[in-house]
Design an enzyme around this catalytic site. Structure first.
Site, PDB file in Angstrom:
ATOM      1  N   HIS A 261       0.759  -1.074   0.055  1.00  0.00           N
ATOM      2  CA  HIS A 261      -0.109   0.174   0.020  1.00  0.00           C
ATOM      3  C   HIS A 261       0.909   1.202  -0.019  1.00  0.00           C
ATOM      4  CE1 HIS A 261      -3.596   2.420   1.054  1.00  0.00           C
ATOM      5  NE2 HIS A 261      -2.877   3.097   1.654  1.00  0.00           N
ATOM      6  N   GLU A 262       2.032   1.387   0.862  1.00  0.00           N
ATOM      7  CA  GLU A 262       2.751   2.336   0.992  1.00  0.00           C
ATOM      8  C   GLU A 262       3.447   2.574  -0.384  1.00  0.00           C
ATOM      9  OE1 GLU A 262       2.247   4.345   2.968  1.00  0.00           O
ATOM     10  OE2 GLU A 262       0.908   3.319   4.330  1.00  0.00           O
TER      11      GLU A 262
ATOM     12  N   HIS B 181       1.547   4.560  -2.619  1.00  0.00           N
ATOM     13  CA  HIS B 181       1.355   5.866  -2.564  1.00  0.00           C
ATOM     14  C   HIS B 181       2.769   6.595  -3.283  1.00  0.00           C
ATOM     15  CE1 HIS B 181      -2.011   6.534  -0.370  1.00  0.00           C
ATOM     16  NE2 HIS B 181      -1.695   5.865   0.854  1.00  0.00           N
TER      17      HIS B 181
ATOM     18  N   GLU C  47      -6.305   6.773  -1.475  1.00  0.00           N
ATOM     19  CA  GLU C  47      -6.084   5.759  -0.490  1.00  0.00           C
ATOM     20  C   GLU C  47      -6.796   4.410  -1.218  1.00  0.00           C
ATOM     21  OE1 GLU C  47      -4.776   5.153   2.330  1.00  0.00           O
ATOM     22  OE2 GLU C  47      -4.435   7.472   2.924  1.00  0.00           O
TER      23      GLU C  47
END
Length: 270
Positions: free
Chosen positions: A129-130, A133, A188
């Protein structure tokens, strides 16, 4: 040693370091004017992100090379230091708050307390997930905003068309403002998708992203902390995000019912 207040980037909390807090109300106009004039490149984002992370690394307890947390993280993510065209570096902050965040320079920081409640597969989903980003350049937007706020505090540089060099005090304020920033619901959600695809492409258990969100949902239940309330009000609901992952896994034929998800009572660090 300074302590970092809860800011789960997986959910998108909005908190910062203890100490002097930026008064956003006084600098909004100046930052807005600066944003219109500023030419902010990817190189600027990388440079300022590295300065911010270097400051955070110096002001927080970082797990050493032989620390069990570091050993576990290296075992899980060592092969992903070059991921999807990105050069990534990982460290663990040994603090009691639950957090993971990424920066435009490829720095990923995971908090020990997050590692305490997440399985290996769940941590892989969090890091995926990071990375999302970073790949989607969400972190570029965050560091640009943080830079404008830090520079505007001293009435310097915000109206300039180029990025100025910040002093140590301003770098600290920029790091503070960076952690105080939150990603949009769209950002997100896109990072959630990136994490799922990351897990699937590397043949990891995609259901772990579902269980990670279920754990975060459990953390939010009955919470009276303003930080939890704020992040869950301003970002996608963890339960809904878990269900979205379930639907994708079912469609791909990868769903395996994990049973009832609970928070562990003992640390999962090996």
């Amino acid at each position: 040693m300074k302590k970092i207040i809860l800011s789960i980037c997986l959910i998108g909390a909005v908190h910062a370091f203890q100490g002097q807090k930026i008064n956003l109300g006084k600098i909004t106009d100046v930052a807005s004017k600066g944003a219109k004039a500023l030419t902010f490149t990817n190189e600027d984002a990388v440079k300022l992100s590295k300065e911010s992370v270097d400051w955070m690394d110096k002001n927080n307890p970082v797990a050493g090379a032989k620390d069990p947390y570091t050993v576990r993280l290296n075992k899980l993510f060592g092969k992903h230091k070059s991921q999807d065209g990105l050069n990534l570096n990982y460290k663990v902050y040994k603090v009691k708050d639950i957090n993971a965040f990424a920066c435009a320079d490829g720095s990923v920081r995971v908090f020990s307390s997050l590692m305490d409640i997440m399985t290996d597969d769940e941590l892989l989903a969090v890091i995926g997930h990071e990375i999302g980003h970073v790949k989607n350049q969400d972190t570029k937007d965050a560091i640009k905003s943080a830079y404008l706020k830090a520079a505007a505090l001293d009435a310097a540089s915000s109206a300039s068309s180029t990025v100025a060099t910040l002093n140590d005090s301003q770098v600290g304020k920029m790091a503070n403002a960076f952690l105080d920033a939150s990603h949009s619901k769209k950002q997100e959600s896109e990072a959630d998708v990136y994490s799922y695809d990351f897990m699937k492409a590397n043949k990891y258990n995609v259901v772990a992203e579902y269980t990670a969100f279920k754990k975060l949902a459990l953390l939010s239940e009955g919470s009276t902390q303003s930080g939890f309330q704020k992040m869950f009000n301003s970002h996608p609901d963890s339960e809904k995000r878990a269900q979205n992952i379930k639907k994708r896994a079912e469609k791909d034929g990868l769903w395996k019912d994990p049973g009832t998800v609970t928070l562990p009572t003992a640390k999962l660090t090996k």
